[in-house]
Design an enzyme around this catalytic site. Structure first.
Site, PDB file in Angstrom:
ATOM      1  CD  GLU A 177     -49.789  46.491  -0.360  1.00  0.00           C
ATOM      2  OE1 GLU A 177     -50.250  46.942   0.570  1.00  0.00           O
ATOM      3  OE2 GLU A 177     -50.634  45.848  -1.324  1.00  0.00           O
ATOM      4  CD  GLU A 363     -50.849  41.859  -0.611  1.00  0.00           C
ATOM      5  OE1 GLU A 363     -51.968  42.445  -0.679  1.00  0.00           O
ATOM      6  OE2 GLU A 363     -50.015  41.806   0.249  1.00  0.00           O
TER       7      GLU A 363
HETATM    8  O1  IFM Z   1     -54.837  43.320   3.757  1.00  0.00           O
HETATM    9  C1  IFM Z   1     -53.794  44.033   2.775  1.00  0.00           C
HETATM   10  C2  IFM Z   1     -52.677  43.685   2.694  1.00  0.00           C
HETATM   11  O2  IFM Z   1     -51.770  43.480   4.083  1.00  0.00           O
HETATM   12  C3  IFM Z   1     -51.876  44.292   1.882  1.00  0.00           C
HETATM   13  N1  IFM Z   1     -52.527  44.614   0.848  1.00  0.00           N
HETATM   14  C4  IFM Z   1     -53.684  44.646   0.585  1.00  0.00           C
HETATM   15  C5  IFM Z   1     -54.713  43.963   1.199  1.00  0.00           C
HETATM   16  C6  IFM Z   1     -56.088  43.992   1.348  1.00  0.00           C
HETATM   17  O3  IFM Z   1     -56.372  45.584   1.659  1.00  0.00           O
END
Ligand code: IFM
Length: 457
Positions: A177, A363
């Site tokens: 990200e 994710e």
């Molecule tokens: O916890 C975060 C993660 O580190 C990166 N993506 C989003 C998640 C939730 O906010």
């Protein structure tokens, strides 16, 4: 009708997915490891950021977190018992290079040796992320990602790690990200290092993307059979109304939120419309950079959480866009809109516009108020339904022709949720931070039941 899961999404069955679809769960180093001062680890920008008053909502830090540094065998057992085939984790750069470059800390390498061996011993594939936001503080003192020299340091880190672990780790994610590490970290100031300059943030972003491309080549040279990708947080963007002005705002927001990353990674350079808006704030780009950034990868990691609704807001510089909170929509405990069907649209769009070789949802997950009941259980039906609905949406994407190859839940464990500290819980496993006791939530049991079906075939 897709299947009976339309009525009750939790009835979705793993057999409905293609046979080799990969199931996993994700974590990251600073959010779970703790042991911040152990075995020669150098400080990271998150240690420094957490130490500044007012930065973290509950005043906490990742200094202890889930104590995963010591409890990793128990945590890997939890992952194995879910039935996942892949375990995604990140490496703390400053455990390996306490000063960011130069001197290597063997005890840091030894920790990841143990972890990787533990993952493999439990029959899972290690999916290693090189950078999940915990830049060595020593590099930040030299400009952090704003400085081009950080790209060289990252390349040396990627080189060392891929040589060291490459015979055991075959799946490599360069960055997690970049929007968050660069825009939230260097422009919005809500993440480490807490700076607030858009031009710097865009330069940082350019260096992150450049380091991704260059590291991809390095890993490829070191690990012939590696599968390498980058993970982006991507968002479906909608306009609040059908007005021409709002529609234009949507395009502008999509430019900086999504296309700013996707276009250069897929060989199109930075989007022209966004460059025009940025004017003198555009990053300094050297000859060859855009070719490096577009180095072919094996997959794109997509982290999907929520869509954004925007409206035209001429006074809101530099993009003239305001993100609006539409009333009456379902939201998670974070206030993020729940919209699984938009995830399908997003994946279809990525497939159509960029055609990555493979896509993995690296994710997806949600936070709600978890309560431990009198029987010591956490009946998190909302999270279970959230996950199930996103699995239905993932299946829809596959059926629509998206080359989606896997899905990773965020997260295996409750953990340090950055600026929110420990106030937000995303885990399939509840952590009692007083005792470090782990309790599998109902959502985790459901995911395990869903996955076990595959192994019983
Ligand atoms: O916890 C975060 C993660 O580190 C990166 N993506 C989003 C998640 C939730 O906010």
């Amino acid at each position: 009708m897709l299947n009976s899961a339309n009525d009750d999404p939790t009835l979705i069955r793993v057999e409905q997915f293609p046979e080799h679809f990969l199931w996993g769960c994700s974590t990251s180093s600073y959010q779970i490891e703790g042991a911040a001062q152990e075995d020669g680890r150098g400080p990271s920008i998150w240690d420094e950021f957490c130490a500044q008053s007012g930065r973290i909502l509950d005043g906490s830090s990742g200094a202890i977190a889930c104590d995963h540094y010591h409890r990793w065998p128990e945590d890997l057992d939890l992952a194995r018992d879910l039935g996942v085939k892949a375990y995604r984790f990140s490496v703390s750069w400053s455990r390996i290079f306490p000063e960011g470059r130069g001197r290597v800390e063997p005890r840091g390498l030894a920790f990841y040796d143990r972890l990787v061996d533990g993952i493999l011993a439990r029959g899972m594939e290690p999916w290693l992320t090189l950078y999940h936001w915990d830049l060595p503080q020593a590099l930040q003192l030299q400009g952090g990602w704003k400085s081009r020299s950080t790209v060289d340091a990252f390349n040396a880190y990627a080189d060392l790690l891929s040589k060291h672990l490459g015979s055991r780790v075959k799946h490599w994610i360069t960055h997690n990200e970049p929007w968050c590490s660069c825009i939230m970290g260097y422009y919005e100031g809500v993440h480490a290092p807490g700076e607030t300059n858009l031009q710097s943030a865009l330069q940082a972003c350019h260096h992150v993307l450049l380091s991704h491309g260059q590291a991809t080549k390095i890993i490829r040279a070191n690990v012939a059979d590696a599968k390498i990708g980058i993970t982006l947080s991507l968002h479906p963007i909608e306009s609040e109304t059908d007005s021409v002005a709002d529609a234009a705002a949507k395009t502008r927001h999509d430019g900086i939120r999504n296309r700013w990353f996707l276009d250069p990674l897929y060989g199109r350079g930075y989007p022209q419309d966004t460059l025009l808006l940025l004017g003198r704030m555009t990053p300094l780009v050297f000859e060859g950079d855009m070719v490096d950034i577009a180095t072919p990868t094996d997959f794109l990691g997509v982290n999907y959480y929520f869509p954004e609704v925007v409206k035209d807001a001429p006074s809101s510089l530099p993009f003239g866009v305001e993100v609006v909170e539409t009333p009456g929509v379902e939201r998670t405990g974070f206030g993020w809109q729940v919209a699984p069907e938009k995830m399908t649209e997003l994946l279809m769009r990525i497939q159509a516009d960029y055609a990555p070789k493979h896509i993995y949802l690296t994710e997806n997950g949600s936070t709600y108020e978890d309560v431990v009941n009198d029987s010591g259980e956490i009946i998190d039906d909302q999270r279970k339904r959230y996950l199930a609905r996103h699995l239905v949406a993932a299946l829809e994407s596959v059926k629509a022709g998206v080359n989606l190859r896997g899905y990773f839940v965020w997260s295996l464990l409750d953990n340090f949720e950055w600026a929110q500290g420990y106030l937000k819980r995303f885990g399939l496993t509840y952590i009692d931070y007083q005792t470090q006791r782990r309790i599998l939530k109902e959502s985790g049991k459901w995911y395990a039941r869903f996955l076990k079906a595959e192994y019983q075939k």
